[in-house]
Design an enzyme around this catalytic site. Sequence first.
Site, PDB file in Angstrom:
ATOM      1  N   GLY A   1     -82.879  32.378 -70.688  1.00 53.31           N
ATOM      2  CA  GLY A   1     -81.835  33.381 -70.976  1.00 53.31           C
ATOM      3  C   GLY A   1     -82.442  34.690 -71.431  1.00 53.31           C
TER       4      GLY A   1
ATOM      5  CG  ASP B   1     -85.731  23.052 -72.691  1.00 53.86           C
ATOM      6  OD1 ASP B   1     -84.841  23.913 -72.685  1.00 53.86           O
ATOM      7  OD2 ASP B   1     -85.795  22.141 -73.537  1.00 53.86           O
TER       8      ASP B   1
ATOM      9  CD  GLU C   1     -80.887  18.109 -73.828  1.00 51.10           C
ATOM     10  OE1 GLU C   1     -80.031  17.937 -74.719  1.00 51.10           O
ATOM     11  OE2 GLU C   1     -81.617  19.104 -73.807  1.00 51.10           O
TER      12      GLU C   1
ATOM     13  NE  ARG D   1     -78.134  -2.459 -82.018  1.00 42.68           N
ATOM     14  CZ  ARG D   1     -77.508  -3.499 -81.450  1.00 42.68           C
ATOM     15  NH1 ARG D   1     -77.348  -3.513 -80.122  1.00 42.68           N
ATOM     16  NH2 ARG D   1     -77.085  -4.521 -82.164  1.00 42.68           N
TER      17      ARG D   1
END
Length: 336
Positions: A110, A133, A228, A255
């Site tokens: 950005g 990232d 994610e 889990r």
Amino acid sequence: MRIGILTSGGDCPGINATIRGVCKTAIYHFGMEVVGIHSGFQGLLTKDVERLDEKSLSGLLNMGGTILGTSREKPFKKRDLATDMDKPGEIVRNIQELGLDCVVCIGGNGTQKTAAKFADMGVPIVSVPKTIDNDIWGTDFSFGFDTAVSIATDAIDRLHSTASSHKRVMVIEVMGHKAGWIALYSGMAGGGDVILIPEIPYDIKNIGDTIIYRLKKGKAYSIVVVAEGIMKGDKKRAAEYIAQEIEYETGIETRETVLGYIQRGGSPTSFDRNLATRMGGHATELIVQGKFGRMVTWSRNEISSLPLSEVTGKLKAVPEDHDLIIQGRRLGISFG
Ligand code: F6P
């Protein structure tokens, strides 16, 4: 010369090391004056600045976060109807009023996009790629990435003992926005048995088969590392979705852990400190050479730079033939 420096977008370890690299090179090697701009581009709107000197620059190399603060202010976003403020115009005026000969912008995709637009308006800009990232086009690595991978790898290492004790499948979700770089690098380094990244579509049946195959070979637990940004059904978190699907598919107790902002905290690794120092110093060199409108890059083990116009609007995704993926498949690791 008087230069300004700002940090914009998500924070990460290594930003302060970069500020140190830019400012100490500028002040001591090139005799410049440096002005710190607070909270990213917001600080240029409000002229919220401070003079940076020896005292303000000490102790930065290993300090997490950013001493300048950051924001996700996007001045070129649709005009603020409430104030009908021409933010880009206001920022250009403030840069002139502050007497800045150049603005160094440290940020992710950005920020690079915003920097490119100001460069197109004739504002002297030099930028440094920053993000955990590692999804910025044109640079092999951005600082912050190696530290996030180290933190995630340590977390994955810790999951092996509890998974083994309970004979469970443990799913861990790491950051990375729309790219799978952190999941790939930490999954491989942490001994993940399944690694899911947005760039490779997955089939939950394949994942189940891998886990059952391991079980039949006497491996009573499995570690699943997910980025994610993968497909996550109707769930808010990828880890929650994948854990639920695995337990349903295999019948094995599963889990999940979402590592979250821990990946963006604390002190940078030595790799990130040195990358930040190199990039910060090179940014100042570009300024002295009058080479504006460029982003500093790390390419094939060399510091260089590219025109911002070549970098923005692109996402550096993980290529399916990345050598870590090829090698992972040979080890029997499932990528979905
Ligand atoms: O870009 C870095 C990053 O941590 C991404 O990995 C993550 O998706 C995003 O920022 C989170 O954004 P925020 O800090 O605004 O919650």
